[in-house]
Design an enzyme around this catalytic site. Sequence first.
Site, PDB file in Angstrom:
ATOM      1  CG  ASP A  48      -1.953   1.071   1.205  1.00  0.00           C
ATOM      2  OD1 ASP A  48      -3.025   0.815   0.649  1.00  0.00           O
ATOM      3  OD2 ASP A  48      -1.696   2.173   1.735  1.00  0.00           O
ATOM      4  CG  HIS A  79      -7.005  13.438  -8.216  1.00  0.00           C
ATOM      5  ND1 HIS A  79      -7.177  12.384  -7.354  1.00  0.00           N
ATOM      6  CD2 HIS A  79      -7.717  14.468  -7.676  1.00  0.00           C
ATOM      7  CE1 HIS A  79      -7.964  12.726  -6.350  1.00  0.00           C
ATOM      8  NE2 HIS A  79      -8.309  13.991  -6.522  1.00  0.00           N
ATOM      9  CD  GLU A  88      -4.459   4.366  -1.325  1.00  0.00           C
ATOM     10  OE1 GLU A  88      -4.613   4.806  -0.166  1.00  0.00           O
ATOM     11  OE2 GLU A  88      -5.342   4.434  -2.196  1.00  0.00           O
TER      12      GLU A  88
END
Length: 251
Positions: free
Chosen positions: A115, A128, A159
């Site tokens: 992650d 973004h 993610e």
Amino acid sequence: MDKAALVVEANTPILELADKLLNSSSKYRLSDGFVITQGQQLLGTGLTYDVLASVLAIERLQTEELARTNERLQELTITDPLTGLYNRRHFNEVVDAELKRAHRGRASVGLIMLDIDHFKKLNDTLGHQAGDEALQKVAAVFKSCLRRPSDYCFRIGGEEFCVLTTGNSCESAAAMAETLRGRVEGLGLSNPGHPQRIVTVSVGVAISNGARDLAAEIYARADTALYKAKSTGRNKVVLSDIDCLEPDHHA
């Protein structure tokens, strides 16, 4: 050639000609010929056999194109469009199959969950587009570290990523996880919201050593290890299996 031979205009579609020559009620044989004209001008002659050969070639090409299209559609259904990695849907299919295969062969399956740390802060500070570019670069690093056909990499949401590897020991799976973590850190991608100001990943590892684990069980163990990595400083590898030694890592 027989004077009663079929006269065909040069612009006649091949499939229309084939219907005339090859349908069940046709009086023409494969060895029969026809005349090709353009208006009043004679351009040449042909054989019914040649029309059949052309139709078969067209059908073969159409079949091959259909197969390629179906293959591409299948690829799209199992691929994450942003990163090019396999998606969550394919993960659910593969992990079940690999666990069953490992159980039959008394092999191990390693599940490595990764992650990106402080990813929301990256999106909030850089936007973004920068977040998407980071996801793509991190995914490319993960993909480049896979060496065997039995290793898979997935983007399973946001993610979060997952690597599935078979035939590894606890130690080798942990070493692979540490390599993945280190490679991402080594990219030096900017993340102003991270204490180190770069993109890093936290990693959780679980191993199924030939036991008949369900996908949900090994996933839960890896997820718990990942949560521990996130809650104890991030940018580290944590193993869920108590009989494995933790690898060296950077806090």
